[in-house]
Design a protein around this motif. Structure first.
Motif, PDB file in Angstrom:
ATOM      1  N   HIS A  97       0.667  -1.114   0.021  1.00  0.00           N
ATOM      2  CA  HIS A  97       0.209   0.073   0.064  1.00  0.00           C
ATOM      3  C   HIS A  97       0.835   1.162   0.009  1.00  0.00           C
ATOM      4  O   HIS A  97       1.844   1.433   0.732  1.00  0.00           O
ATOM      5  CB  HIS A  97      -0.955   0.049   1.321  1.00  0.00           C
ATOM      6  N   ARG A  98       0.518   2.267  -0.869  1.00  0.00           N
ATOM      7  CA  ARG A  98       1.048   3.461  -0.745  1.00  0.00           C
ATOM      8  C   ARG A  98      -0.089   4.530  -0.693  1.00  0.00           C
ATOM      9  O   ARG A  98      -0.907   4.681  -1.436  1.00  0.00           O
ATOM     10  CB  ARG A  98       1.662   3.815  -1.996  1.00  0.00           C
ATOM     11  N   PRO A  99      -0.174   5.355   0.494  1.00  0.00           N
ATOM     12  CA  PRO A  99      -1.184   6.333   0.863  1.00  0.00           C
ATOM     13  C   PRO A  99      -1.187   7.275  -0.489  1.00  0.00           C
ATOM     14  O   PRO A  99      -0.383   7.647  -1.026  1.00  0.00           O
ATOM     15  CB  PRO A  99      -0.587   7.080   1.946  1.00  0.00           C
ATOM     16  N   TYR A 100      -2.437   7.770  -0.839  1.00  0.00           N
ATOM     17  CA  TYR A 100      -2.729   8.436  -1.837  1.00  0.00           C
ATOM     18  C   TYR A 100      -3.347   9.902  -1.045  1.00  0.00           C
ATOM     19  O   TYR A 100      -3.556  10.926  -2.228  1.00  0.00           O
ATOM     20  CB  TYR A 100      -3.691   7.862  -2.866  1.00  0.00           C
ATOM     21  N   SER A 101      -3.746   9.937   0.037  1.00  0.00           N
ATOM     22  CA  SER A 101      -4.308  10.985   0.525  1.00  0.00           C
ATOM     23  C   SER A 101      -4.039  11.247   1.880  1.00  0.00           C
ATOM     24  O   SER A 101      -3.702  10.467   2.839  1.00  0.00           O
ATOM     25  CB  SER A 101      -6.041  10.907   0.670  1.00  0.00           C
ATOM     26  N   LYS A 102      -3.973  12.534   2.394  1.00  0.00           N
ATOM     27  CA  LYS A 102      -3.442  12.632   3.925  1.00  0.00           C
ATOM     28  C   LYS A 102      -4.675  12.455   4.849  1.00  0.00           C
ATOM     29  O   LYS A 102      -4.426  12.023   5.923  1.00  0.00           O
ATOM     30  CB  LYS A 102      -3.320  14.177   4.098  1.00  0.00           C
ATOM     31  N   HIS A 103      -5.915  12.286   4.361  1.00  0.00           N
ATOM     32  CA  HIS A 103      -7.120  12.163   5.062  1.00  0.00           C
ATOM     33  C   HIS A 103      -7.351  10.691   5.111  1.00  0.00           C
ATOM     34  O   HIS A 103      -8.264  10.212   6.172  1.00  0.00           O
ATOM     35  CB  HIS A 103      -8.126  13.057   4.719  1.00  0.00           C
ATOM     36  N   HIS A 104      -6.925   9.806   4.078  1.00  0.00           N
ATOM     37  CA  HIS A 104      -7.377   8.381   4.177  1.00  0.00           C
ATOM     38  C   HIS A 104      -5.889   7.520   3.843  1.00  0.00           C
ATOM     39  O   HIS A 104      -6.185   6.811   2.890  1.00  0.00           O
ATOM     40  CB  HIS A 104      -8.388   8.115   3.052  1.00  0.00           C
ATOM     41  N   HIS A 127      -5.201   4.879   5.096  1.00  0.00           N
ATOM     42  CA  HIS A 127      -5.147   3.804   5.322  1.00  0.00           C
ATOM     43  C   HIS A 127      -6.129   2.952   4.199  1.00  0.00           C
ATOM     44  O   HIS A 127      -6.394   1.780   4.249  1.00  0.00           O
ATOM     45  CB  HIS A 127      -5.435   3.216   6.810  1.00  0.00           C
ATOM     46  N   ARG A 128      -6.687   3.658   3.058  1.00  0.00           N
ATOM     47  CA  ARG A 128      -7.466   3.344   2.179  1.00  0.00           C
ATOM     48  C   ARG A 128      -6.894   3.389   0.814  1.00  0.00           C
ATOM     49  O   ARG A 128      -5.995   3.916   0.440  1.00  0.00           O
ATOM     50  CB  ARG A 128      -8.712   4.301   2.231  1.00  0.00           C
ATOM     51  N   ALA A 129      -7.304   2.630  -0.116  1.00  0.00           N
ATOM     52  CA  ALA A 129      -7.313   2.270  -1.336  1.00  0.00           C
ATOM     53  C   ALA A 129      -8.071   3.404  -2.183  1.00  0.00           C
ATOM     54  O   ALA A 129      -8.957   3.910  -1.833  1.00  0.00           O
ATOM     55  CB  ALA A 129      -7.351   1.144  -2.015  1.00  0.00           C
ATOM     56  N   PRO A 130      -7.454   4.062  -3.200  1.00  0.00           N
ATOM     57  CA  PRO A 130      -8.281   5.195  -3.843  1.00  0.00           C
ATOM     58  C   PRO A 130      -9.044   4.559  -4.815  1.00  0.00           C
ATOM     59  O   PRO A 130      -9.235   3.386  -5.270  1.00  0.00           O
ATOM     60  CB  PRO A 130      -7.010   5.723  -5.037  1.00  0.00           C
ATOM     61  N   TYR A 131     -10.078   5.389  -4.829  1.00  0.00           N
ATOM     62  CA  TYR A 131     -11.469   4.974  -6.037  1.00  0.00           C
ATOM     63  C   TYR A 131     -12.088   6.276  -6.443  1.00  0.00           C
ATOM     64  O   TYR A 131     -12.128   7.158  -5.484  1.00  0.00           O
ATOM     65  CB  TYR A 131     -12.291   4.335  -4.945  1.00  0.00           C
ATOM     66  N   PRO A 132     -12.252   6.394  -7.482  1.00  0.00           N
ATOM     67  CA  PRO A 132     -12.231   5.480  -8.626  1.00  0.00           C
ATOM     68  C   PRO A 132     -10.352   5.362  -8.974  1.00  0.00           C
ATOM     69  O   PRO A 132     -10.008   6.314  -9.033  1.00  0.00           O
ATOM     70  CB  PRO A 132     -12.666   5.586 -10.060  1.00  0.00           C
ATOM     71  N   PRO A 133      -9.837   4.090  -9.389  1.00  0.00           N
ATOM     72  CA  PRO A 133      -8.619   4.050  -9.636  1.00  0.00           C
ATOM     73  C   PRO A 133      -8.422   4.486 -11.279  1.00  0.00           C
ATOM     74  O   PRO A 133      -9.189   4.289 -12.054  1.00  0.00           O
ATOM     75  CB  PRO A 133      -8.076   2.547  -9.416  1.00  0.00           C
ATOM     76  N   TRP A 134      -7.354   5.320 -11.356  1.00  0.00           N
ATOM     77  CA  TRP A 134      -6.923   5.569 -12.874  1.00  0.00           C
ATOM     78  C   TRP A 134      -6.137   4.539 -13.417  1.00  0.00           C
ATOM     79  O   TRP A 134      -5.442   4.023 -12.984  1.00  0.00           O
ATOM     80  CB  TRP A 134      -6.059   7.060 -12.625  1.00  0.00           C
ATOM     81  N   PRO A 135      -6.478   4.459 -14.699  1.00  0.00           N
ATOM     82  CA  PRO A 135      -5.848   3.206 -15.709  1.00  0.00           C
ATOM     83  C   PRO A 135      -4.550   3.377 -15.510  1.00  0.00           C
ATOM     84  O   PRO A 135      -3.580   2.225 -15.216  1.00  0.00           O
ATOM     85  CB  PRO A 135      -6.245   3.365 -16.990  1.00  0.00           C
ATOM     86  N   HIS A 136      -3.743   4.683 -15.708  1.00  0.00           N
ATOM     87  CA  HIS A 136      -2.275   4.676 -15.657  1.00  0.00           C
ATOM     88  C   HIS A 136      -1.444   4.256 -14.173  1.00  0.00           C
ATOM     89  O   HIS A 136      -0.748   3.670 -14.243  1.00  0.00           O
ATOM     90  CB  HIS A 136      -1.763   6.034 -15.961  1.00  0.00           C
TER      91      HIS A 136
END
Length: 348
Positions: free
Chosen positions: A223-230, A232-241
């Motif tokens: 896992h790599r964080p994508y948001s300071k607020h979440h 521990h969560r996976a991003p949604y919707p995920p971008w294809p690239h």
């Protein structure tokens, strides 16, 4: 790894079982499972050859190989008071409820045989269970079977009965199911002595766990964080690239939640019926649309300890990292994983 192996041995680890996930087992299409009920002498060697072919093609890409198990056993046993056996357990790897349930039942049968062979003088023997992907959900079902009361066990085997028992014949097609049902009914069976230390890698959050049936439980997620607020969560919707580059970790772990099963083979009517009944039992309180569940981006399991690890994996091609799902089973990360298990399970 030698230091970790010494701690494993001192803690009483009698064996380690490594279990693969979906689509890299010994019956990817479900054909041999159906054949086993009619001609087990033909189906079993076909399953073995199928698994060998998969191992030869994909190697350690999301898969435990014999070379991996041999390397792991040798390294862990180097400084241990006694050897730490490492074994591979193969199941069909089918992506539906009855496929994982069959894996849990077969693994219970193997653990029961192992428990019967252990000397009664060996106190509190431990067995480590390592699983990749949905192999972890095979373990979850196993703990629920071990921890269930008689009524719940009856409900499980009744829902699955068309899978392992013909409609007309008195004898089951798959005798291991009947054997395990009898084993679970015996509270004094040696399998009950085994302390199960469970480690899952990239396992989607799917089934619950029975805390009374395992001793330790650890989940490791890429896992790599994508948001300071979440964080521990996976991003949604995920971008294809991002998906193709595994930018935010393990996208397969995120996507493999309830509602993403594949149906059994159309010709397997009995298996289809058992899977449908088992789904009603295992997901009776499941509500909402798949999209709403994916949007939650759940990484952390409700039970046990979850470690979110940012793997710096050298493989950048999608077919090599399998959208972030492959690093766990590579020998490159084996020392790290053994150290994590030793620290979290046997630090005292």
């Amino acid at each position: 790894m030698a230091a970790a192996g010494a701690r494993f041995s001192q803690a009483g680890v009698a064996a380690i079982y490594c279990v693969h996930g979906t689509f890299c087992g010994d019956d990817v299409l479900g054909l041999f499972t159906e054949l086993e009920g009619w001609a087990p002498g033909v189906a079993r060697p076909l399953r073995r050859w199928s698994k060998r072919a998969i191992d030869a093609v994909i190697g350690e890409t999301g898969n435990y190989t014999p070379a991996f198990a041999e390397r792991m056993q040798s390294a862990l046993s180097a400084s241990a008071p006694r050897p730490v056996p490492v074994r591979l357990f193969h199941w069909s790897s089918l992506n539906h409820h009855i496929g994982r349930a069959d894996g849990a039942v077969r693994l219970l049968g193997e653990l029961a045989t192992f428990g019967e062979q252990l000397p009664s003088s060996q106190d509190n023997p431990r067995v480590q269970l390592w699983a990749h992907s949905h192999g972890g959900n095979v373990f979850a079902l196993l703990t629920n079977l071990l921890g269930a009361d008689e009524a719940t066990r009856h409900e499980f085997f009744h829902a699955s009965r068309t899978f392992f028992r013909p409609w007309i014949a008195a004898e089951p097609d798959l005798p291991v199911w009947e054997r395990v049902e009898q084993i679970l009914a015996d509270p004094q069976h040696p399998v009950r002595r085994l302390k199960l230390d469970v480690i899952t890698y990239g396992t989607p959050v799917r089934y619950g766990w029975d805390a009374g049936a395992y001793h330790n439980l650890l989940h490791v997620i890429n896992h790599r964080p994508y948001s300071k607020h979440h964080k521990h969560r996976a991003p949604y919707p995920p971008w294809p690239h991002h998906v193709l580059a595994a930018e935010h970790g393990d996208y397969i772990q995120h996507a493999g939640i309830a509602g993403t099963n594949l149906p059994p083979l159309p010709i397997a009517l009995r298996t289809f019926l058992a899977d449908w009944r088992l789904g009603n039992l295992l997901q009776r309180n499941l509500g909402g649309w798949l999209r709403s569940r994916l949007k939650q981006g759940v990484r952390v399991h409700d039970e046990g300890t979850t470690l979110l690890v940012d793997y710096d994996d050298p493989h950048r091609m999608p077919w090599r990292h399998i959208l972030g799902h492959a690093p766990y089973t590579r020998s490159h990360w084996l020392p790290l994983h053994c150290e994590l298990v030793a620290e979290h399970f046997y630090s005292q």
